[in-house]
Design a protein around this motif. Structure first.
Motif: not given
Length: 520
Positions: A437-440, A485, A487, A493-496
């Motif tokens: 997952r990621e935020g966008d 936010e 993992s 989360r790819n972004d976190f």
């Protein structure tokens, strides 16, 4: 008014948690068990892997507790886990007394090992049909109790709730009309929500109904971001994601990529028996080609000696044979699929929720016993233990009046086809709120779910009802995933990509009208 009934206790769901609770409740009053399909159609019935239980004394119990804590990635409620492992042996002894046929060797219970377990403690029945055997045993017992009424093909529409308490349920007749049943207490044991994803091992009935109903009634919902994806579901074009049990890896099966290489050594020291979230992400990454194309990953049992795979895994072998595959001869193509929801209706050690007279047990509930990642084969044990505890707690409600008659509107059954909308929801969740997952992407998923909510029909038929429930569950998953936010466990989360204990070593809690926060 379409009708009102009255009973002492209502159990929504006829899986392991619901039936075990009903058996316990029958000592204190009349019990109505409702399920929206046949009595043997539940996640319990499809559970292949087994039931984890520490039958070897205090040391085994202590190790089972530590294994559960370690698998949960820093978020397990230790008290809930302690209750699970300490009371588990007694509940399994009950099953044995009620005629449950677990597999044996030389007269002794056969124990196997699965991922993240430190010793052999998994009991099986008929090789890979453990859930079905337990379910049939509990159903026989429930049918022998005169005060238990079992009602099939009866969807639950909503809870009767007000002033912070629940007094019954609204049920749906085949003709589309609704009726109320009032009770002293209600137990949600309605199972999981795997149908929120396009790829799932769950049966079609797993549409998150109990979670959605509890949320609408004002109950707190917790840890919805933690959805466990089983690493090894059969991956064949046009074939449903049939579960290939973790027990195969427990017997020594390897995971190999399209180049014939074992790859788990690059991801975890426990190799193929690493925690499920680690294995699922490893398979996903190994299956990603340089241009984004999907490359095959295989489960390979051809080298395993000392067991007969057909006898050890008869159900899996029969299913594979239907598609020209054999465990001793072929590499089996696999990929992850949505399997088990660690989150659900926030509940205590006795199944109590934030609403008076409403209880929850099994996959619909969230005691924190699984933390961020369920230990393999703990779910059947959870249903047994917490179903029994909920029944004991609900008996304390026996002095409460069953409730008052309520007006329920009449509806005729419409013929709305929601198939395309349901598939749209499932694709959105798989692509934007799945394993990575990621935020966008999560924000895109939320916008799509909100749009879908406006497009969904508002009629009272079961397909439309299930779609609304799935849409609500999808929103709860996405909202919680956005809030966390970091993992951790099954949430990545790819972004976190790192775990953040300072901010997030707590449980997410969501309530209607209050958003998502975090609590110890």
């Amino acid at each position: 008014m379409a009708g009102v009934e009255e009973t002492d206790f209502i159990v929504v769901g006829a899986g392991i948690a619901g039936l075990r609770a009903a058996i316990g409740l029958s000592a204190a009053g009349r019990v109505l068990v409702v399920t929206k399909e046949a009595l043997d159609e539940s996640n319990t019935h499809y559970a292949q892997g087994g039931i984890a239980v520490a039958m070897g004394g205090d040391e085994d119990v202590a190790l089972h507790l530590e294994d559960t804590m370690n698998a949960g990635d820093g978020l397990v409620n230790r008290e809930a886990a302690r209750v699970l492992v300490e009371e588990g042996p007694r509940r399994v002894d009950e099953l044995l007394a009620w005629g449950t046929g677990f597999d044996r060797e030389a007269g002794e219970l056969m124990r196997t090992r699965e991922g993240a377990h430190s010793r052999n403690r998994i009991l099986h029945a008929n090789g890979d049909a453990t859930g079905a055997e337990i379910g049939h045993s509990l159903l026989r017992r429930a049918r022998s109790e005169e005060r238990i009424t079992l009602r099939e093909w009866t969807p639950t529409v909503d809870l009767l709730a007000g002033d912070g308490e629940v007094s019954g349920v609204t049920l749906l007749r085949p003709d589309g009309s609704q009726y109320a049943v009032c009770a002293r207490a209600v137990l949600l044991a309605s199972g999981g929500a795997g149908q929120v994803y396009s790829d799932t091992t769950n049966p079609a009935v797993a549409t998150g109904d109990g979670i959605a109903m509890a949320y609408r009634a004002g109950a707190e919902i917790s840890d919805m971001e933690f959805y466990q994806f089983h690493p090894t579901a059969l991956s064949l074009p046009g074939v449903a994601r049939f579960l290939i049990s973790e027990a195969l890896r427990g017997e020594g099966a390897y995971l190999i990529n399209d180049r014939g290489e074992r790859f788990m050594e690059r991801y975890h020291p426990l190799l193929e028996l690493a925690p499920r979230d680690v294995v699922a992400r490893a398979i996903t990454r190994e299956g990603m080609g340089p241009d984004g194309e999907q490359r095959p990953v295989y489960l390979d049992m051809r080298h395993v000696t000392g067991i007969d795979p057909v006898k050890r895994f008869p159900g899996i072998s029969r299913f594979l044979a239907q598609h020209g595959l054999e465990l001793r001869r072929d590499r089996i193509p696999v990929r992850p699929a949505a399997h088990y929801l660690m989150g659900g209706v926030r509940s205590d050690m006795n199944g109590g929720t934030s609403l008076r007279r409403l209880y929850a047990a099994g996959e619909v509930a969230c005691t924190g016993v699984h933390g961020a990642n369920r230990l393999a084969s703990n779910s059947l044990l959870e249903g047994l233990v917490f179903g029994a505890r909920a029944a004991e707690a609900m008996q304390a409600e026996a002095a409460i009046a069953a409730g008052v008659a309520v007006e329920i509107r009449e509806d005729t059954l419409p013929k709305t086809d929601v198939t395309a909308l349901r598939q749209r929801l499932q694709r959105t969740m798989w692509e934007k709120a799945g394993l990575l997952r990621e935020g966008d992407g999560l924000r895109e998923a939320m916008r799509e779910l909100e749009t879908l909510s406006g497009d969904a029909p508002k009629d009272a038929g079961r397909p439309a009802l299930e779609l609304r429930n799935l849409q609500r569950v999808g929103e709860l998953i996405v909202r919680s995933a956005l809030a966390r936010e970091e993992s951790r466990g099954a949430h990545y989360r790819n972004d976190f990509p790192k775990r953040d204990d300072l901010r997030f070593a707590r449980h997410s809690v969501t309530k209607a009208g209050q958003g998502t926060g975090f609590r110890a």
